[in-house]
Design a protein around this motif. Structure first.
Motif, mmCIF file in Angstrom:
data_model
loop_
_atom_site.group_PDB
_atom_site.id
_atom_site.type_symbol
_atom_site.label_atom_id
_atom_site.label_comp_id
_atom_site.label_asym_id
_atom_site.label_seq_id
_atom_site.Cartn_x
_atom_site.Cartn_y
_atom_site.Cartn_z
ATOM 1 N N ALA A 122 0.773 -1.047 -0.019
ATOM 2 C CA ALA A 122 0.078 0.060 -0.131
ATOM 3 C C ALA A 122 0.773 1.090 -0.146
ATOM 4 O O ALA A 122 0.682 2.083 -0.665
ATOM 5 N N ASP A 154 -4.415 0.945 6.141
ATOM 6 C CA ASP A 154 -5.312 0.451 4.783
ATOM 7 C C ASP A 154 -6.447 -0.266 5.330
ATOM 8 O O ASP A 154 -6.482 -1.340 6.062
ATOM 9 N N THR A 178 -5.440 4.532 2.971
ATOM 10 C CA THR A 178 -5.508 3.646 1.784
ATOM 11 C C THR A 178 -6.626 2.720 1.992
ATOM 12 O O THR A 178 -7.327 2.684 3.311
#
Length: 358
Positions: free
Chosen positions: A141, A159, A291
């Motif tokens: 990520a 994430d 993310t």
């Protein structure tokens, strides 16, 4: 390493997500972004459909069809179904039939056990992959969000996926610390269903709960009450099983999601608290990179920034960062070798060396 590449027909990077699977191919970019859902014919076991077509059947399956989600909380839930799912995906993105096998780079949660890592590798190889490299989703990520592989500064990556939220601190092409927790997109959907069950004595389907989250969900009170939108949904009454329409507003949805959002923020805070002083100082200056699909929840970045008192940045397409990051390593074999997660035991190390003899 370039000689070994001749053994394989395709190089692919895969984010094998609980909710969505994203596939990246060199020189093409993202070639597939589909729900992680597989429909099988009940009696023959043949694949009826995969991805979005299979998702359409969820909750409305014909008698001879079974719909499966082969990935649960970032790990393989059913080996045989996962193998069929991967094989179906690979066949969709390959350009031609070829006796050579694919080289796959797959992101896995940093907290995945050796057994879970082995299950992913075995399922991929049974799906006709020749070589499989696993990398930490936190590092993938970070690379997909544009961070430099060799950056010596500690970077904090949050994430928020479908099945798990992965929180990682990365530096110099490695993972300093990594934590995974089930507070993520699916937990938010379940929280909405639980809220409606308790408050309205109503059962809601998982696809409808996801729709409510997308339309009205928020992580910040200001986002929820600024424009108190409403949405009509239809559920099933627990008392008599009859259909019942209700109007639900954004404030109610925010209230339902608050425990999950708070759990994510508390976990991020603990990771920062456990970091070494130098790393904590790095994070103070670099902030948080957010993310995953959960990053798109309204007010999520603002909530993190407010509660943690840190700058929060988000890439343009947070849904694809893991696949993009894994894809970057496909063209950098030396870095891929450094980043690859190993399986425990000498027998597995030897198998890794012999895989190209297939």
């Amino acid at each position: 390493m370039h000689i070994l590449r001749n053994f394989f027909a395709e190089d692919l990077a895969i984010d094998l997500g609980t909710v969505n699977t994203v596939v990246y191919a060199p020189d093409e970019g993202i070639v597939l972004n589909e729900p992680s859902v597989l429909a099988l014919r009940k009696y023959s076991g043949e694949v009826a459909s995969v991805g979005s077509q299979a998702l359409k059947l969820l909750g409305r399956e014909p008698n001879d069809i079974e719909v499966h989600r082969p990935i649960r909380r970032g790990a393989i839930d059913d080996f045989e179904i996962s193998q069929k799912f991967l094989r179906a995906l690979i066949s969709r993105v390959q350009h031609h039939d070829h006796p050579k096998r694919s080289h796959l780079v797959i992101g896995v949660p940093g907290s995945a056990t050796p057994l879970e890592r082995r299950s992913v590798k075995d399922a991929a190889r049974d799906a006709k992959a020749g070589r499989v490299d696993l990398i930490d989703e936190g590092l993938a990520a970070a690379l997909g969000a544009g961070l430099d592989f060799d950056d010596e500064q500690g970077r904090l990556i949050v994430d928020v996926g479908g099945g798990t939220t992965n929180i990682a601190i990365v530096a110099s092409g490695g993972v300093i610390s990594s934590v995974s927790l089930p507070a993520a997109g699916n937990a938010m959907d379940e929280a909405i269903r639980d809220y409606l069950r308790l408050r309205y004595a109503m059962q809601l389907g998982e696809r409808t709960a996801e729709l409510v989250k997308r339309e009205l969900g928020s992580a910040s009170e200001s986002k929820a009450t600024g424009s108190d939108q409403q949405l009509e949904i239809v559920g099933k009454q627990l008392a008599n099983g009859a259909a019942r329409p209700i109007m639900i507003n954004a404030s109610e949805v925010r209230e339902a999601l608050e425990p999950v959002v708070s759990e994510i923020i508390s976990a991020v805070r603990r990771v920062i608290e456990d970091a070494k002083p130098e790393v904590t100082a790095d994070i103070y200056y670099s902030g948080v990179t957010l993310t995953g699909g959960g990053a798109l929840l309204s007010g999520m970045s603002e909530r993190l920034q407010s509660d943690l008192n840190l700058k929060v940045t988000m890439p343009g397409d947070p849904l694809t960062t893991v696949a993009l990051g894994a894809g970057r390593l496909l063209s950098e074999p030396d870095r891929l070798q450094r980043a690859s997660l190993r399986l425990d035991g000498p027998a597995w190390e030897e198998a890794e060396k012999l895989v190209v003899n297939w």
